[in-house]
Design a protein around this motif. Structure first.
Motif, PDB file in Angstrom:
ATOM      1  N   UNK A 182       1.028 -10.320  -2.883  1.00 41.25           N
ATOM      2  CA  UNK A 182       0.525 -11.654  -2.553  1.00 41.25           C
ATOM      3  C   UNK A 182      -0.997 -11.698  -2.449  1.00 41.25           C
ATOM      4  N   UNK A 183      -1.664 -10.556  -2.711  1.00 36.53           N
ATOM      5  CA  UNK A 183      -3.132 -10.430  -2.662  1.00 36.53           C
ATOM      6  C   UNK A 183      -3.695 -10.705  -1.275  1.00 36.53           C
ATOM      7  N   UNK A 184      -2.974 -10.261  -0.277  1.00 39.96           N
ATOM      8  CA  UNK A 184      -3.439 -10.404   1.105  1.00 39.96           C
ATOM      9  C   UNK A 184      -3.889  -9.043   1.631  1.00 39.96           C
ATOM     10  N   UNK A 185      -4.702  -9.058   2.679  1.00 40.75           N
ATOM     11  CA  UNK A 185      -5.027  -7.806   3.349  1.00 40.75           C
ATOM     12  C   UNK A 185      -3.789  -7.364   4.102  1.00 40.75           C
ATOM     13  N   UNK A 186      -3.614  -6.052   4.214  1.00 43.36           N
ATOM     14  CA  UNK A 186      -2.403  -5.589   4.877  1.00 43.36           C
ATOM     15  C   UNK A 186      -2.690  -4.485   5.887  1.00 43.36           C
ATOM     16  N   UNK A 187      -2.167  -4.664   7.093  1.00 47.26           N
ATOM     17  CA  UNK A 187      -2.285  -3.652   8.143  1.00 47.26           C
ATOM     18  C   UNK A 187      -0.890  -3.070   8.384  1.00 47.26           C
ATOM     19  N   UNK A 188      -0.759  -1.760   8.205  1.00 50.10           N
ATOM     20  CA  UNK A 188       0.505  -1.088   8.470  1.00 50.10           C
ATOM     21  C   UNK A 188       0.586  -0.780   9.955  1.00 50.10           C
ATOM     22  N   UNK A 189       1.746  -1.037  10.551  1.00 47.49           N
ATOM     23  CA  UNK A 189       1.932  -0.737  11.970  1.00 47.49           C
ATOM     24  C   UNK A 189       2.939   0.407  12.052  1.00 47.49           C
ATOM     25  N   UNK A 190       2.444   1.595  12.435  1.00 48.79           N
ATOM     26  CA  UNK A 190       3.335   2.756  12.490  1.00 48.79           C
ATOM     27  C   UNK A 190       2.608   4.004  12.052  1.00 48.79           C
ATOM     28  N   UNK A 191       3.311   4.858  11.312  1.00 51.05           N
ATOM     29  CA  UNK A 191       2.687   6.146  10.952  1.00 51.05           C
ATOM     30  C   UNK A 191       2.015   6.083   9.587  1.00 51.05           C
ATOM     31  N   UNK A 192       0.840   6.697   9.526  1.00 48.33           N
ATOM     32  CA  UNK A 192      -0.032   6.703   8.344  1.00 48.33           C
ATOM     33  C   UNK A 192       0.728   7.145   7.083  1.00 48.33           C
ATOM     34  N   UNK A 193       1.545   8.211   7.205  1.00 48.44           N
ATOM     35  CA  UNK A 193       2.186   8.786   6.016  1.00 48.44           C
ATOM     36  C   UNK A 193       3.116   7.796   5.322  1.00 48.44           C
ATOM     37  N   UNK A 194       3.857   7.012   6.109  1.00 47.12           N
ATOM     38  CA  UNK A 194       4.821   6.084   5.510  1.00 47.12           C
ATOM     39  C   UNK A 194       4.155   4.813   4.981  1.00 47.12           C
ATOM     40  N   UNK A 195       2.957   4.516   5.485  1.00 48.94           N
ATOM     41  CA  UNK A 195       2.365   3.192   5.206  1.00 48.94           C
ATOM     42  C   UNK A 195       1.027   3.281   4.472  1.00 48.94           C
ATOM     43  N   UNK A 196       0.830   4.388   3.734  1.00 48.99           N
ATOM     44  CA  UNK A 196      -0.493   4.656   3.149  1.00 48.99           C
ATOM     45  C   UNK A 196      -0.990   3.586   2.173  1.00 48.99           C
ATOM     46  N   UNK A 197      -0.090   2.723   1.679  1.00 50.90           N
ATOM     47  CA  UNK A 197      -0.544   1.690   0.724  1.00 50.90           C
ATOM     48  C   UNK A 197      -1.299   0.548   1.415  1.00 50.90           C
ATOM     49  N   UNK A 198      -1.201   0.463   2.741  1.00 55.30           N
ATOM     50  CA  UNK A 198      -1.871  -0.624   3.476  1.00 55.30           C
ATOM     51  C   UNK A 198      -3.387  -0.416   3.488  1.00 55.30           C
ATOM     52  N   UNK A 199      -4.163  -1.491   3.700  1.00 56.94           N
ATOM     53  CA  UNK A 199      -5.630  -1.374   3.784  1.00 56.94           C
ATOM     54  C   UNK A 199      -6.037  -0.573   5.012  1.00 56.94           C
ATOM     55  N   UNK A 200      -5.221  -0.683   6.049  1.00 59.20           N
ATOM     56  CA  UNK A 200      -5.510  -0.022   7.317  1.00 59.20           C
ATOM     57  C   UNK A 200      -4.185   0.240   8.026  1.00 59.20           C
ATOM     58  N   UNK A 201      -4.078   1.360   8.748  1.00 64.60           N
ATOM     59  CA  UNK A 201      -2.842   1.633   9.508  1.00 64.60           C
ATOM     60  C   UNK A 201      -3.204   1.754  10.984  1.00 64.60           C
ATOM     61  N   UNK A 202      -2.459   1.053  11.831  1.00 63.69           N
ATOM     62  CA  UNK A 202      -2.665   1.176  13.279  1.00 63.69           C
ATOM     63  C   UNK A 202      -1.371   1.696  13.906  1.00 63.69           C
ATOM     64  N   UNK A 203      -1.521   2.434  14.986  1.00 72.25           N
ATOM     65  CA  UNK A 203      -0.328   2.971  15.670  1.00 72.25           C
ATOM     66  C   UNK A 203       0.417   1.875  16.407  1.00 72.25           C
ATOM     67  N   UNK A 204      -0.368   0.907  16.941  1.00 72.08           N
ATOM     68  CA  UNK A 204       0.241  -0.179  17.698  1.00 72.08           C
ATOM     69  C   UNK A 204      -0.826  -1.157  18.124  1.00 72.08           C
TER      70      UNK A 204
END
Ligand code: B16
Ligand code: MG
Length: 220
Positions: A182-204
């Motif tokens: 959808x061409x949006x920015x994406x923040x993964x919530x959880x562990x870096x390894x599973x969500x590496x495609x996101x622009x940024x990953x936060x633990x919580x």
């Protein structure tokens, strides 16, 4: 980076951990059908629709069923799941979420929900969070499930913002793919390894404020 005008939140795994209740309900269905369904198998159901979840469950059990039988099982699973949802407590909101939503509103950023769950409005109500959301797009509103971007694009359209003005918060790979498509920015919530495609990953959400998050995204 364009000015960010909206935050779009996934529900399960981002705002509240309902995955454990989905698991208990699907496990009862698997028990009834006579095969084992593990927590590891349950990871594959995160972020996908109810009927797709049933297909994955049947794949695990190496079973093939007719459509009418599948619909009965999906209905039964939802009844079992709702028994848990009716007793959901506000204390189950994931750490930091309420403060993060409050601060986001205070900054004038719009808020939408983009969830595959048809039970999303009921869950937000049980958690006392409905009033934070300008728009709720759930599994009843979309025809194409994540990783299709439809749920988030509908959210952006309803908020009258462009995709590049949106940040999506997601815990599942399918949801991150949907945000990227959808061409949006994406923040993964959880562990870096599973969500590496996101622009940024936060633990919580208890780790940083919306201000700090936007700052980090700009540095990307
Ligand atoms: P329902 P999300 C998703 O929620 C769940 O992660 C997924 O496991 C579930 O199958 C799906 O909702 C449908 O839920 O049966 O309540 O319609 O992560 O998109 O908020
Ligand atoms: Mg999720």
């Amino acid at each position: 980076m364009k000015e960010i005008k909206a935050f779009l939140f996934d529900l399960d795994g981002v705002i509240v951990d309902t995955a454990k209740y989905h698991y208990l309900a699907w496990k009862q269905i698997a028990d009834q059908l006579g095969f084992e369904f593990t927590l590891h198998d349950n990871e594959r159901l995160k972020g996908v629709s109810r009927m797709r979840s049933l297909d994955i469950l049947l794949e695990v059990g190496k079973m093939h069923l007719e459509q009418t039988e599948k619909e009965k099982l999906a209905t039964r699973k939802n009844e079992l799941y709702l028994q848990h949802i009716y007793t959901l407590q506000k204390t189950e909101i994931l750490p930091g979420v309420t403060a993060f939503l409050k601060e986001t509103r205070g900054m004038g950023i719009k808020i939408a929900l983009g969830s595959a769950s048809k039970n999303a409005p009921l869950i937000l109500e049980r958690l006392g969070l409905t009033s934070f959301f300008d728009v709720i797009i759930d599994g009843n509103a979309v025809s194409k499930a994540k990783p299709d971007p439809e749920v988030f694009l509908q959210g952006a359209a309803a908020l009258k913002v462009s995709p590049r003005e949106c940040v999506v918060f997601e815990d599942a790979e399918a949801g991150i793919e949907a945000a990227i498509a959808g061409r949006m920015y994406c923040v993964g919530v959880g562990s870096e390894s599973a969500l590496h495609k996101a622009n940024l990953v936060i633990e919580g959400f208890n780790k940083l404020s919306p201000h700090e998050l936007l700052q980090k995204l700009r540095e990307e």
